[in-house]
Design an enzyme around this catalytic site. Structure first.
Site, mmCIF file in Angstrom:
data_model
loop_
_atom_site.group_PDB
_atom_site.id
_atom_site.type_symbol
_atom_site.label_atom_id
_atom_site.label_comp_id
_atom_site.label_asym_id
_atom_site.label_seq_id
_atom_site.Cartn_x
_atom_site.Cartn_y
_atom_site.Cartn_z
ATOM 1 N N THR A 1 -60.250 -27.636 42.357
ATOM 2 C CA THR A 1 -59.964 -29.146 41.827
ATOM 3 C C THR A 1 -59.860 -28.848 40.296
ATOM 4 O O THR A 1 -60.018 -27.998 39.353
ATOM 5 C CB THR A 1 -61.536 -29.868 41.761
ATOM 6 O OG1 THR A 1 -62.574 -28.887 40.941
ATOM 7 C CG2 THR A 1 -62.309 -29.895 43.669
ATOM 8 N N ASP A 2 -59.544 -30.398 39.968
ATOM 9 C CA ASP A 2 -59.444 -30.736 37.955
ATOM 10 C C ASP A 2 -61.231 -30.196 37.816
ATOM 11 O O ASP A 2 -61.987 -30.723 38.966
ATOM 12 C CB ASP A 2 -59.146 -31.451 37.771
ATOM 13 C CG ASP A 2 -58.797 -31.004 36.445
ATOM 14 O OD1 ASP A 2 -58.770 -30.565 35.476
ATOM 15 O OD2 ASP A 2 -57.501 -32.579 36.072
ATOM 16 N N TRP A 3 -61.093 -30.331 36.794
ATOM 17 C CA TRP A 3 -62.843 -30.058 36.488
ATOM 18 C C TRP A 3 -63.615 -31.221 36.699
ATOM 19 O O TRP A 3 -63.279 -32.224 36.382
ATOM 20 C CB TRP A 3 -62.493 -29.215 34.796
ATOM 21 C CG TRP A 3 -62.318 -28.110 34.802
ATOM 22 C CD1 TRP A 3 -63.845 -27.549 33.869
ATOM 23 C CD2 TRP A 3 -61.812 -27.231 35.486
ATOM 24 N NE1 TRP A 3 -63.051 -26.011 34.300
ATOM 25 C CE2 TRP A 3 -61.958 -25.528 34.784
ATOM 26 C CE3 TRP A 3 -60.800 -27.167 36.077
ATOM 27 C CZ2 TRP A 3 -61.447 -24.853 35.064
ATOM 28 C CZ3 TRP A 3 -60.486 -25.791 36.670
ATOM 29 C CH2 TRP A 3 -60.212 -25.090 36.279
ATOM 30 N N ALA B 1 -55.995 -30.352 42.529
ATOM 31 C CA ALA B 1 -56.186 -31.248 42.921
ATOM 32 C C ALA B 1 -56.742 -32.491 41.767
ATOM 33 O O ALA B 1 -57.114 -31.966 40.790
ATOM 34 C CB ALA B 1 -57.197 -31.987 43.572
#
Length: 739
Positions: free
Chosen positions: A274-276, A241
């Site tokens: 998630t992206d970080w 995401a």
């Protein structure tokens, strides 16, 4: 074809029986495979259910968030190992410390570095994408990585996006074909792909706060297809995401994107991560389909949204246990798919083999695009050259280690100057001058490092002019570096930085036999040099074999066959997002007002002449394309058009042409682009060789997304099939009708 060959030896009287029996056997084989697959899936689901039933709530939640920068906890008592993730769209990233971003200093994490996304797309060769996936899978397995974070399939909407070099193209079909091949190969090595960034991460400026709005039609026709293909055709095990909002909701907690489209429409049963640091809530993210939280900056991992707060939300009844079980099942399903519980694990991995390095070379060599070759200055005949001037910072600069998350600790990296010296230094005098200096210093999250990019160092220019005058031929290696093509910041403009345009103009005055080699991953403005120099080659960031590949192209050992994967504008103002003033947005909002007219769709529909069009690229040989036809003139909506043509290499050297099939719908109830890419094929031919090539196109793929019906609509009527080798170079057309 197999049935026909089986039947061929028999008399016609027995042919029907043979065909019947062959068909039955094939059907039985497919049915058996399907039964085995179904049984396997059922057995896996039973194992997943059994494991979940043994877990406590804290154990379940421990599988849903990171316990370090790139790891997720395992459950030892149940035999569930820790999960290891790695950056790596074009090379497995070097090892970082578990709890900070500093590199761990390992000596066995040197990797094969491929050219990045736009370069791979410039090959227009899915077979190379497949080979890259195999190599990355083997190297990830060697490093004991379970998930590789790539490919990036976001559409190139603006020339300024900092991550354009990682992405693939402005066209969803080209992105889809390359991504699917990459994913299938990577995952065949028991390493999960993570398709990113879901969705509309088309700029880096304000990427963690910008709210993107677009029409449903633009979403369906432009921005979704590559993700859909990656999941439904490529079988991607995980999706990442994006940071941004989409229509007011964070991508990591967007019910429409994550539940309605990804899960229900695409049938995705893998892990949405998630992206970080892209998680924002616990309850909403959990209910809307997020599975795994990675990268949150809180030092105590138990404080992450999907850690203790998720346990509390379940205990308070805000998140049903069934939702947690769903997420855990998704995680375990990916683990089973990648055989993480198999101690022997089919692929133990290999690192930096000669085969890997050859694959990196092949990708770089096929990526090079010959943009201009007036007077046939190229290829250079080094046996007839006594001296050559090599000018430019990019002649000696290495690029694999730049770009932030996509940086690679390459085993080696050959620069253009090194390759020239190794290949021709013994018999040709090589005069090097730097010509321009790198004045920028990239700082993450701040593109102010690009300031000073237009400063001119006249001392370096004078030195370059001097060596140009005393040399037979000049090679200028210019373009960008990873202060410009990088995660976390967008470019400020399309200019060639550090005064390169003036450098090129001055050198060309001193020596008209000047070749410019552009090393960059995103569009730059060439209007100031195209009329000053006879030859221009775009060689991208070429990975570890960059120098060898580009020198082999310049010398003619390799015939260039790359094609532009994006439109190269004359100026930034031509590009749709900038012409309409909606990049990067305002008040943390951006509306994609250009709608479906992205890239060549805009230029061709609006009759705007770019510097170089989408799909463009020259060769050292010539090709003729003829006899373009279709198997019928009229089709039903569920049929497939079989387009056919003949291609001949009419030149004197071996080469490849990328034949592109575009389709137009001249009379439609809605605005449609002037043409859209629907098929392509790269064809390699010896001198004088001729091939007849077929290109299937489904009639359903001629549809537009009808917002009034909330469905795809292939309207009845005439369509024009156009065959060419760029969006602006069309050789032949055929009209067909759809009933």
């Amino acid at each position: 074809m197999k049935i026909r060959s089986l039947a061929a030896p028999f008399r016609s009287s027995s042919r029907n029986n043979v065909l019947f029996l062959s068909t039955v056997f094939l059907f039985m084989a497919y049915a058996t495979d399907a039964q085995h697959s179904a049984k396997g899936d059922m057995a896996t689901e039973q194992k997943i259910h059994a494991l979940i039933s043994e877990m406590t709530l804290p154990e379940k939640v421990s599988l849903l968030h990171g316990n370090s920068k790139f790891n997720v906890s395992g459950i030892k008592r149940l035999g569930i190992p820790e999960w290891a993730l790695s950056d790596g769209p074009h090379g497995v990233r070097a090892e970082v410390n578990r709890h900070d971003w500093a590199y761990a200093g390992w000596t066995n994490d040197f990797a094969t570095c491929f050219p990045p996304g736009t370069a791979l797309a410039a090959t227009w060769n899915p077979a190379l994408a497949y080979k890259q996936g195999l190599v990355l899978g083997e190297e990830a397995r060697f490093r004991k990585k379970d998930i590789l974070l790539g490919p990036g399939v976001n559409i190139i909407r603006s020339p300024l996006c900092g991550r354009n070099f990682e992405y693939i193209s402005e066209d969803p079909l080209l992105v889809s074909k390359m991504a699917v091949a990459y994913i299938k190969a990577l995952q065949s090595k028991d390493v999960a792909a993570s398709v990113k960034h879901w969705l509309a991460n088309n700029q880096e400026e304000h990427r963690d706060s910008i709210d993107v709005t677009m029409s449903e039609r633009a979403l369906r026709e432009i921005y979704l297809p590559a993700f859909k293909a990656s999941v439904m055709e490529g079988g991607a095990y995980t999706v990442m995401a994006a940071y941004n909002r989409f229509r007011g909701e964070w991508c990591s907690e967007n019910n429409y994107l994550n539940r309605e489209i990804l899960r229900k429409e695409f049938g995705f049963k893998g892990v949405l991560m998630t992206d970080w640091s892209a998680a924002h809530t616990t309850v909403k993210a959990a209910l809307t389909g997020l599975d795994l939280e990675m990268g949150t900056d809180k030092k105590d991992y138990n404080e992450w949204y999907f850690a203790d707060p998720l346990i509390k939300a379940v205990e308070e009844g805000k998140v049903p246990m069934s939702v947690v079980d769903e997420k855990v099942a998704n995680v375990l399903r990916v683990m089973f798919n990648t055989k993480i519980f198999d101690e022997k694990r089919r692929e133990q991995g290999r690192m930096n083999t000669p085969e890997h390095q050859q694959a990196a070379y092949n990708a770089a060599a096929e990526a090079a695009v010959l943009l201009q070759n007036n007077g046939n200055l190229l290829p250079l005949h080094f046996d007839k050259i006594q001296s050559i001037a090599v000018i430019g910072d990019n002649a000696t600069r290495k690029h694999c280690s730049g770009g932030l998350s996509s940086e690679v600790k390459a085993l080696y990296e050959i620069t253009p100057l090194q390759a020239l010296q190794q290949k021709f230094g013994a018999r040709v005098k090589i005069n090097y001058a730097r010509g321009y200096e790198k004045q920028s210093t990239f700082r993450e999250g701040n593109n102010s490092g690009q300031s000073g990019s237009l400063n001119v160092n006249w001392k370096l220019i004078d030195e370059a002019v001097a060596v140009a005058r005393e040399s037979d031929v000049v090679l200028i290696f210019g373009g960008l570096n990873h202060d410009f093509d990088t995660e976390s910041a967008d470019k400020q403009n399309m200019d060639l930085p550090y005064g390169q345009e003036i450098l090129i103009q001055e050198v060309a005055k001193a020596n008209p036999k000047t070749v410019v080699v552009i090393i960059a991953g995103s569009p730059v403005q060439l209007a100031g040099i195209v009329h000053r120099v006879p030859a221009i080659v775009w060689s991208w960031f070429g990975g570890m074999e960059a120098g060898n590949a580009v020198v082999d192209v310049l010398s003619g050992k390799i015939n260039p066959s790359g094609k532009l994967p994006f439109t190269l504008p004359v100026s930034l103002a031509q590009s749709p997002a900038h012409a309409l003033g909606n990049f990067p947005g305002s008040d943390l909002k951006v509306n994609y007002e250009e709608d479906i007219l992205v890239g060549y769709r805009w230029f061709d529909t609006k009759k705007i002449q770019p510097q170089f069009p989408f799909g463009y690229g020259l060769s050292y040989t010539n090709f003729s394309i003829s006899q373009f036809s279709t198997d019928k003139t009229g089709y039903g909506k569920n049929e497939t058009i079989q387009a056919k043509f003949t291609i001949r290499n009419t030149g004197s050297v071996y080469g490849a042409e990328v034949v592109q099939l575009y389709v137009s719908d001249p009379l439609c109830s809605v605005l449609r682009p002037e043409k859209e890419l629907k098929a392509f094929q790269k064809i390699f031919l010896k001198p004088g060789e001729t091939k007849t090539v077929e290109m299937p196109v489904k009639v359903a793929d001629l549809a537009f997304y009808d917002e009034s019906k909330k469905a795809w609509n292939t309207e009845a009527g005439d369509y024009i099939l156009q065959l060419g080798n760029s969006s602006r170079t069309i050789f032949q057309k055929v009209k067909i009708s759809v009933k």
